[in-house]
Design an enzyme around this catalytic site. Structure first.
Site, PDB file in Angstrom:
ATOM      1  CE  LYS A 170     -85.958  37.193  29.887  1.00 44.72           C
ATOM      2  NZ  LYS A 170     -86.191  36.743  28.772  1.00 44.72           N
ATOM      3  CE  LYS A 240     -86.171  32.235  66.883  1.00 39.40           C
ATOM      4  NZ  LYS A 240     -87.394  33.072  66.510  1.00 39.40           N
TER       5      LYS A 240
END
Length: 311
Positions: A170, A240
């Site tokens: 959780k 990039k």
């Protein structure tokens, strides 16, 4: 089956209602009696204390805000521990701490009872409709006994492992969601400041590769199996793209804290010589920092992904 339910807030009220609709006798408690009005009018029995709930029920659910509320409900002088029956089961539906759920389990075990961490995911709407994931940690045989009861208010009850493991699942799930929403705010603020209409931006990016897939499914392709070669998309090309986004943010005066951290990781990975590995290879850096290794069987990963096709 006589079922105890403690904590009738937004989530708890709906889950208790669905248990009651399934035909179970309900014993309820909340710090506000008025929170149980609808359940009482439908035939539930009120208990003045968590102890009184435990004294009457073979299975008890707690749905509370967190550890500071769970602690007195279990360990207080009028808490569950003071009244729990031998062989009874406590399922804590709260998002709790691993240390506390283990302590609760140890204390109940001394009374011959069983505790489970059973956090839920699905929000109030899921609680109302029964479209809930319930992740359960604890004794497997006892879990199997009560699985039909869990199915009365959740459609995805799943045994995770020993006590405490469901809490881990959780917290990983929730923390990932909050981190993702933070970076979403970051990149959307950049996109809007760069001139895009936010609705149009959202409509477009939903159709991209990320938008079309469940968030966690992508982990199966490289990260979980520790296989980044051949690449789906090389790290040098990803660097990039990330640099272009970060530079745009800088030009626009948009703070890009998480994106800059991402660029730092990518640059570190490039310095390791990973430019031709997959763009997800920087994830290995975090495993290094944490001192853990992950290398799952590819067939097992595929089986998990295939198991819910069409679901």
């Amino acid at each position: 089956m006589k079922v105890g339910f403690i904590g009738l807030g937004t989530m708890g009220a709906f889950m208790a209602a669905n248990i009651q609709k399934a035909g179970h006798d309900l014993v309820i408690h909340d710090i506000r009696r008025e929170a149980g009005a609808n359940r009482l009018s439908a035939g539930a029995v009120w208990a003045d204390t968590p102890k009184a709930v435990a004294e009457q029920c073979e299975v008890i659910f707690t749905s509370l805000p967190g550890p500071k509320e769970v602690e007195p409900v279990v360990f207080g002088p009028d808490g569950i521990l003071a009244g729990v029956q031998k062989g009874a089961a406590l399922f804590d539906l709260s998002t709790n701490s691993q240390a506390l759920v283990r302590r609760v389990a140890d204390a109940l075990a001394e009374k011959g009872a069983y505790a489970f961490d059973a956090p839920v995911s699905g929000g109030p709407k899921g609680a109302e409709t029964g479209k809930l994931a319930i992740w359960v940690g604890g004794d497997r045989a006892v879990y199997d006994k009560y699985k039909p009861l869990l199915d009365s208010f959740g459609d995805q009850a799943a045994y995770i492992g020993p006590i405490g493991t469901a809490t881990v699942a959780k917290l990983v799930h929730n923390m990932a969601g909050y981190a993702i929403q933070t970076v979403m705010a970051e990149v959307f603020s950049m996109g809007v400041k760069a001139g895009m209409d936010p609705l149009e931006l959202w409509r477009v990016v939903r159709q991209g590769a990320l938008g079309r897939r469940r968030t966690f499914d992508r982990l199966g392709e490289q990260f979980l199996i520790n296989h980044y070669d051949p690449p789906s998309f090389t790290l040098k090309l990803a660097q990039k793209d990330i640099s272009l986004a970060v530079n745009m943010g800088r030009e626009l005066g948009v703070p890009m804290r998480l994106c800059n951290l991402t660029l730092e990781d990518v640059n570190e990975a490039l310095n390791r010589g990973w430019e031709n590995l997959d763009s997800r290879s920087p994830m290995k850096l975090q495993l290094e920092r944490a001192g853990v290794s992950i290398a799952c069987d590819p067939a097992a990963v595929r089986a998990v992904l295939d198991s819910d096709k069409g679901g």
